[in-house]
Design a protein around this motif. Sequence first.
Motif, PDB file in Angstrom:
ATOM      1  N   GLY A  70      63.062-107.171  69.466  1.00 27.16           N
ATOM      2  CA  GLY A  70      64.346-106.627  69.880  1.00 27.16           C
ATOM      3  C   GLY A  70      64.603-105.159  69.615  1.00 27.16           C
ATOM      4  N   SER A  71      63.671-104.438  69.018  1.00 24.88           N
ATOM      5  CA  SER A  71      63.883-103.018  68.737  1.00 24.88           C
ATOM      6  C   SER A  71      62.557-102.272  68.816  1.00 24.88           C
ATOM      7  CB  SER A  71      64.499-102.819  67.349  1.00 24.88           C
ATOM      8  OG  SER A  71      63.552-103.150  66.335  1.00 24.88           O
ATOM      9  N   LEU A  72      62.639-100.950  68.936  1.00 26.74           N
ATOM     10  CA  LEU A  72      61.418-100.152  68.917  1.00 26.74           C
ATOM     11  C   LEU A  72      60.678-100.304  67.595  1.00 26.74           C
ATOM     12  CD1 LEU A  72      62.362 -96.747  70.630  1.00 26.74           C
ATOM     13  CD2 LEU A  72      60.783 -98.486  71.477  1.00 26.74           C
ATOM     14  N   GLU A  73      61.442-100.407  66.517  1.00 24.71           N
ATOM     15  CA  GLU A  73      60.824-100.566  65.196  1.00 24.71           C
ATOM     16  C   GLU A  73      60.033-101.873  65.113  1.00 24.71           C
ATOM     17  OE1 GLU A  73      63.991 -97.614  64.968  1.00 24.71           O
ATOM     18  OE2 GLU A  73      63.931 -99.653  65.760  1.00 24.71           O
ATOM     19  N   SER A  74      60.617-102.959  65.622  1.00 29.32           N
ATOM     20  CA  SER A  74      59.914-104.247  65.570  1.00 29.32           C
ATOM     21  C   SER A  74      58.690-104.247  66.485  1.00 29.32           C
ATOM     22  CB  SER A  74      60.862-105.390  65.945  1.00 29.32           C
ATOM     23  OG  SER A  74      61.300-105.288  67.291  1.00 29.32           O
TER      24      SER A  74
ATOM     25  N   GLU B 283      60.468 -91.778  63.546  1.00 26.29           N
ATOM     26  CA  GLU B 283      60.578 -93.017  62.769  1.00 26.29           C
ATOM     27  C   GLU B 283      59.541 -94.053  63.192  1.00 26.29           C
ATOM     28  OE1 GLU B 283      63.978 -93.060  65.902  1.00 26.29           O
ATOM     29  OE2 GLU B 283      62.874 -91.615  64.653  1.00 26.29           O
ATOM     30  N   ILE B 284      59.118 -94.010  64.460  1.00 29.04           N
ATOM     31  CA  ILE B 284      58.092 -94.938  64.947  1.00 29.04           C
ATOM     32  C   ILE B 284      56.713 -94.535  64.423  1.00 29.04           C
ATOM     33  CG2 ILE B 284      56.962 -95.850  66.989  1.00 29.04           C
ATOM     34  CD1 ILE B 284      59.862 -96.851  66.461  1.00 29.04           C
ATOM     35  N   GLU B 285      56.421 -93.249  64.467  1.00 33.95           N
ATOM     36  CA  GLU B 285      55.134 -92.787  63.940  1.00 33.95           C
ATOM     37  C   GLU B 285      55.032 -93.067  62.446  1.00 33.95           C
ATOM     38  OE1 GLU B 285      52.189 -88.881  63.917  1.00 33.95           O
ATOM     39  OE2 GLU B 285      53.933 -88.950  65.248  1.00 33.95           O
ATOM     40  N   SER B 286      56.152 -92.984  61.731  1.00 33.18           N
ATOM     41  CA  SER B 286      56.146 -93.284  60.297  1.00 33.18           C
ATOM     42  C   SER B 286      55.745 -94.728  60.039  1.00 33.18           C
ATOM     43  CB  SER B 286      57.523 -93.006  59.698  1.00 33.18           C
ATOM     44  OG  SER B 286      57.823 -91.626  59.744  1.00 33.18           O
ATOM     45  N   ILE B 287      56.227 -95.642  60.891  1.00 32.00           N
ATOM     46  CA  ILE B 287      55.870 -97.058  60.737  1.00 32.00           C
ATOM     47  C   ILE B 287      54.365 -97.249  60.919  1.00 32.00           C
ATOM     48  CG2 ILE B 287      56.087 -99.342  61.812  1.00 32.00           C
ATOM     49  CD1 ILE B 287      59.016 -98.613  62.428  1.00 32.00           C
ATOM     50  N   LEU B 288      53.821 -96.621  61.952  1.00 37.47           N
ATOM     51  CA  LEU B 288      52.390 -96.773  62.238  1.00 37.47           C
ATOM     52  C   LEU B 288      51.534 -96.161  61.144  1.00 37.47           C
ATOM     53  CD1 LEU B 288      52.453 -95.929  66.071  1.00 37.47           C
ATOM     54  CD2 LEU B 288      52.574 -98.180  64.977  1.00 37.47           C
ATOM     55  N   ARG B 289      51.933 -94.982  60.666  1.00 31.62           N
ATOM     56  CA  ARG B 289      51.147 -94.323  59.614  1.00 31.62           C
ATOM     57  C   ARG B 289      51.262 -95.074  58.291  1.00 31.62           C
ATOM     58  NH1 ARG B 289      48.962 -89.334  60.438  1.00 31.62           N
ATOM     59  NH2 ARG B 289      49.418 -88.309  62.449  1.00 31.62           N
TER      60      ARG B 289
END
Length: 558
Positions: free
Chosen positions: A235-239, A263-269
Motif C-alpha cells: 500500500g505504500s512506496l515504502e512497503s 527515503e526510498i533509497e535509504s530503505i534499499l541501502r
Amino acid sequence: MRVSRGVRFCAQFKDALYDYSNVNALNRHRFFRGLSSVRQQYPELKDVIAYLDNLKNYEKLGVPTGAGTDSDDGFDLGRMERLMQLLGNPHLKFQAIHVAGTKGKGSTAAFLSNILRAQGYSVGCYTSPHIHSIRERISVGRRSEPVSAKSLNLLFQRIKMMLDQAIENEDKRISHFEMLTAMAFKLFADENIDIAVVEAGLGGARDATNVLSSSTLAASVITTIGEEHMAALGGSLESIAIAKSGIVKTNRPLVLGGPYLPEIESILRAKASSMGSPVVSASDSGNKSVVKGISDVCGKPCQTCDMVLEIENDLNLFIQLFNVNLRMLGPHQLQNAATATCAALCLRHQGWGISDEAIRTGLEHTELLGRSHFLTSEEAEAIGLAGAKILLDGAHTKESAKALADTIQMTFPKACLVLVVAMASDKDHVSFAKELLQVRQLDAVILTEVSIAGDNSRSTPSSLLKDSWILASEDVGVEICDFGLAKCIPFLEKQVNSTTKKQEHRTIALVESSHEDTLKIVNQMLRTRGDHADNIVAVTGSLHIVSSVLGYLQRLQV
C-alpha cells in the motif's frame, strides 16, 4: 490552461468517421483478435500450455492483497522451495543475477543478457510477461532467441511426473508462474549455462524467483520503485521498497538503478547494509549518461548516447563509452542501459571476463517486443498504416507514461500524435492519462479494450477509461471533445468551420472504439491527413494491446 496549437486534427478526423460505415468487416475482426492461434502455430506446446492453463494464473485473475509482502498474507515461498527440491534443486546449479523493480527490469535484464552473450557466455534469461508465446519468457544459450517449442516440450514431458507429484503435494496450490519458473530453472541447469539473468515477477521477497540463494547469486539489481501493484505490495512506496529489497542476499552486491526518492533509497541501502552487501548505484553523482541525438538505422530510430560510469564507494568500477547507438529509446532506457552496465562491471570485478566492447555490443543490439518498439515501414504498410511511425509500448503506470511522453517529444518533436489506449482494471488510469495529455503534439486519443492474459475479467471498458481521461484533462487544463459516434459529426463540422480562426485553447479528440474498429479508424485518420511522415501512432496502456497488434501483424505475414 496550457496554450497550444488548436484543433487542426478535427477536419481529417471528420472524414475518418464519414468512412466509418465502410469498414471491411473481415479486417476489423482480425485486428486485436486474441492470440488463440498460438497453439496452432506451435503444436508442440499444446500439452505444455494446457497443463499451465489448469493452474491459477494471477496475471489473468489479479494479485491478492498483500501477496507480495513478506508477511502472513504473502505468497508461500516454501511451496516453491519444495518444488525445487523435487526437481533436484536446479536453481543451485548455476550463477544468477536477480533483477527486480517497478519499471525497467525487463529492459535491464535484456541489456545485461546481451552483454554477457556478446562476451561469449551461455546465458539463461527468464522474464515476464510474454507477447506471443510463453517461449519468449525463456532463452538459453549464446543467442537471444526464445527457447524452441521442441526443447520446452521435451523438458515438460521429461519432468511431468515430478510436476504432477508437486501439484498433489501442495493440494493444487502451485501457480502458473511458479510452475513456469521451475521449468525455466530446470532447463537452465540441464543446459549447463554459465549464468542466468532472472527477472522477478512481483515484488521480490515472496516472488517465486526468490528461491535463488546467496551461494549462487552474483548480484541483485533493483531498477526503480514506483506505485504499481500497491495493494499486493503493502500500500505504500515504502512497503514496495521493502518487498523488492527482499532479493538482496548476504554479501552479494546490490546494483541500484534509480533515481529514487531519498527515503526510498535509504530503505534499499539499509537492507544492503544489514546483509553486508556492497552497493553500486547507476545514479551516483560521478556517473554521466547523456542522449546526444536521434538517428535512423534500418528504418528505425535509435539514440546516440555517451556513458561514463565512475563508482568509488563500496566497489571501484569504471567505464566510459562514447557514441553508443541504443535501439531502445528514451532517457529511461539509457538509465536501464547504465544499470545493466553497472551489473556487468560488478561481474567483471568478481573475475568474469567482460570487455568494454562486449558491453557496447550488447547494449547496441538489444531490442524488446513492446518496449520502445517501432514497426518497420514494411510492417506499418502491412497493417494499412503506410508512411506513419508506429510505436508500440506497454507503458501502464504514471512513471512509464511519463517516460513514453518524454521519448515521443524527444524523438518526434514536430509530429502529430494519435494514441491508442487499452488498460487493465487495476491500473491508475487518471495518473497515466495526465502524463500523456501533456504531450504537446497530441491530437487524438482512441480508447479501446483488450483481454488481459486471455481473459476479460481485468479488462477496463472503454467507457470507464473515457471517464478517467476526462477527469485527467480537467486537472491538467486540456479540453477533451468526447466524440460519441452519434454526435461527433455535427461537432466536428463546427470545429472545421472555425479552423481559420486563431485558436488559443488546445482541444484533443477523444473516441471510444470497439477493438474490432480501432485499426480502421486510425487508418482513416492518417489517410485523410495526406503526409503520413509527420504522424506517429502510439499503441500503449498494456502489453496485452501491444500483443494484439503484433499478433495481427504476425497473422498477416503467415
